[in-house]
Design a protein around this motif. Structure first.
Motif, mmCIF file in Angstrom:
data_model
loop_
_atom_site.group_PDB
_atom_site.id
_atom_site.type_symbol
_atom_site.label_atom_id
_atom_site.label_comp_id
_atom_site.label_asym_id
_atom_site.label_seq_id
_atom_site.Cartn_x
_atom_site.Cartn_y
_atom_site.Cartn_z
ATOM 1 N N ARG A 259 43.649 23.678 38.170
ATOM 2 C CA ARG A 259 43.455 23.468 39.610
ATOM 3 C C ARG A 259 42.599 24.552 40.252
ATOM 4 O O ARG A 259 42.327 24.488 41.448
ATOM 5 C CB ARG A 259 44.819 23.428 40.305
ATOM 6 N N ASN A 260 42.230 25.558 39.495
ATOM 7 C CA ASN A 260 41.472 26.682 40.045
ATOM 8 C C ASN A 260 40.436 27.102 39.015
ATOM 9 O O ASN A 260 40.565 28.143 38.362
ATOM 10 C CB ASN A 260 42.413 27.838 40.391
ATOM 11 N N GLU A 261 39.417 26.287 38.858
ATOM 12 C CA GLU A 261 38.424 26.511 37.810
ATOM 13 C C GLU A 261 37.627 27.797 38.025
ATOM 14 O O GLU A 261 37.061 28.343 37.077
ATOM 15 C CB GLU A 261 37.482 25.311 37.733
ATOM 16 N N ALA A 262 37.577 28.281 39.261
ATOM 17 C CA ALA A 262 36.819 29.501 39.543
ATOM 18 C C ALA A 262 37.588 30.756 39.139
ATOM 19 O O ALA A 262 37.018 31.855 39.094
ATOM 20 C CB ALA A 262 36.474 29.567 41.030
ATOM 21 N N ALA A 263 38.870 30.612 38.840
ATOM 22 C CA ALA A 263 39.700 31.760 38.501
ATOM 23 C C ALA A 263 39.440 32.213 37.068
ATOM 24 O O ALA A 263 38.894 31.489 36.244
ATOM 25 C CB ALA A 263 41.174 31.417 38.694
ATOM 26 N N ASN A 264 39.874 33.437 36.785
ATOM 27 C CA ASN A 264 39.781 34.009 35.446
ATOM 28 C C ASN A 264 41.152 33.903 34.793
ATOM 29 O O ASN A 264 42.137 34.418 35.320
ATOM 30 C CB ASN A 264 39.323 35.467 35.534
ATOM 31 N N ALA A 265 41.222 33.248 33.644
ATOM 32 C CA ALA A 265 42.513 32.984 33.005
ATOM 33 C C ALA A 265 43.254 34.269 32.660
ATOM 34 O O ALA A 265 44.487 34.356 32.811
ATOM 35 C CB ALA A 265 42.305 32.140 31.749
ATOM 36 N N ASP A 266 42.535 35.286 32.203
ATOM 37 C CA ASP A 266 43.191 36.551 31.843
ATOM 38 C C ASP A 266 43.800 37.222 33.067
ATOM 39 O O ASP A 266 44.907 37.763 33.012
ATOM 40 C CB ASP A 266 42.189 37.501 31.177
ATOM 41 N N ILE A 267 43.074 37.180 34.185
ATOM 42 C CA ILE A 267 43.575 37.790 35.418
ATOM 43 C C ILE A 267 44.798 37.045 35.931
ATOM 44 O O ILE A 267 45.799 37.649 36.320
ATOM 45 C CB ILE A 267 42.460 37.818 36.488
ATOM 46 N N GLU A 268 44.732 35.712 35.912
ATOM 47 C CA GLU A 268 45.867 34.935 36.408
ATOM 48 C C GLU A 268 47.087 35.085 35.499
ATOM 49 O O GLU A 268 48.226 35.075 35.979
ATOM 50 C CB GLU A 268 45.479 33.464 36.557
ATOM 51 N N LEU A 269 46.857 35.255 34.197
ATOM 52 C CA LEU A 269 47.975 35.511 33.292
ATOM 53 C C LEU A 269 48.609 36.863 33.594
ATOM 54 O O LEU A 269 49.839 36.995 33.571
ATOM 55 C CB LEU A 269 47.502 35.450 31.838
#
Length: 335
Positions: A259-269
């Motif tokens: 739902r947030n393709e602009a986000a960084n997966a490592d940061i959100e984790l």
């Protein structure tokens, strides 16, 4: 051939009828889709709500304080909100019996963040400084209690209303000396803005005199009265979402990224792991299960806030939290 057509039509009518019976729930999150929202999104994507005969819509929010009036008005049936702001709101609206029904953050993530390189490492360093604080920020809502608990002279701190998108950047650029925010959100965002971890002073309000619960799920009172089984089913689904997220955060974060393709997966984790480790998977939760409160602790929170806000009514834990919709104890235990 005719019998097959009749069977197909019958199945279609049955399916449509079953779906029509699903209770519609519009849910307002406290914030946009970041790592900490994974349990809710996982619950939806894995069909946990559908299994409870619910048709749930999840909407991103604009602040944990702003959720309260929008759920109270009926615009949304349920939502994520700061339980301490709910206490203050209930004092001002005694005729609206809106309550929290599930604690999300057992340890409140409310924090003040500064930079040692700019001379801010502890609460008293805030005197003579400018603090950037969004008006609808749940952490800023606790600012009066925070300064009272730490002996900070209010008139010696300049509080500047800043926008959520600008908050961390302004501290990174030195435009303000400190900010209020949720620990896992602001801390990670500051690092993303180029501030090294060693130059971030994270002052959790829970470490500086405020033993508060954090965000909670609230429900519109009329909706709860008319749909108690749906509310209980929603919480059963949410609990499963939290349990699976705690068991496998790396997998759960995929539901945020969808739902947030602009986000960084490592940061959100990182955000999710910090939220779980510091504020969700606590010793108290390990003992009593997800979602509940200890009445005596909530009562102390009310009294602590009352000392600052001078409430007109004598609120109790029962005025703020309703445990009737929680799943059984065994079903709320973390893996």
């Amino acid at each position: 051939m005719l019998s097959r057509v009749i069977l197909t039509v019958a199945l279609s009518i049955f399916t449509a009828g079953a779906y029509a019976q699903n209770t519609v729930i519009r849910y307002l999150n406290d914030w946009k889709w970041e790592g900490q929202a994974a349990p809710l999104l996982l619950a939806q994507d894995r069909g946990f709500f559908t299994a409870e005969a619910l048709d749930v819509t999840l909407e991103p929010g604009t602040g944990s304080v702003n959720t309260i009036p929008r759920v109270a008005s009926g615009e949304f049936h349920m939502g994520s909100a700061d339980i301490n702001s709910l206490i203050t709101w209930r004092d001002k609206h005694p005729d609206v019996d809106m309550k929290a029904i599930f604690i999300i953050y057992n340890e409140a993530p409310y924090a003040v963040l500064g930079r040692p390189s700019q001379g801010v490492t502890g609460p008293l360093d805030l005197e003579g400084r400018v603090v950037g604080a969004p008006r609808l920020d749940g952490a800023y809502a606790q600012w009066p209690a925070f300064i009272h608990a730490n002996g900070i002279l209010e008139d010696r701190v300049t509080v500047q209303d800043v926008g959520f998108p600008d908050r961390e950047r302004m501290l990174a650029d030195g435009e303000v000396d400190a900010i209020t925010g949720f620990s896992f959100s602001s801390y990670i965002s500051l690092q993303s803005s180029g501030v090294p971890a060693e130059d971030i002073s994270l002052m959790l309000m829970s470490d500086f005199g405020l033993n508060l619960y954090g965000n909670a799920i609230i429900v519109n009172p009329e909706f709860a009265e008319q749909n108690p089984q749906a509310v209980a089913g929603f919480l059963r689904a949410v609990v499963k979402g939290f349990q699976e997220t705690v068991a496998n955060p790396s997998s759960a974060i995929e539901h945020v990224m969808a739902r947030n393709e602009a986000a960084n997966a490592d940061i959100e984790l990182q955000r999710l792991v910090m939220a779980v480790g510091h504020h969700i998977d606590t010793r108290e939760v390990r003992t009593m299960g997800l979602g509940g409160v200890i009445d005596s602790r909530l009562e102390k929170s009310i009294r602590q806030l009352d000392a600052i806000h001078d409430y007109a009514s004598q609120l109790t834990a029962g005025d703020i939290f309703d445990d009737r919709f929680l799943p059984e104890y065994d079903a709320r235990l973390l893996p």
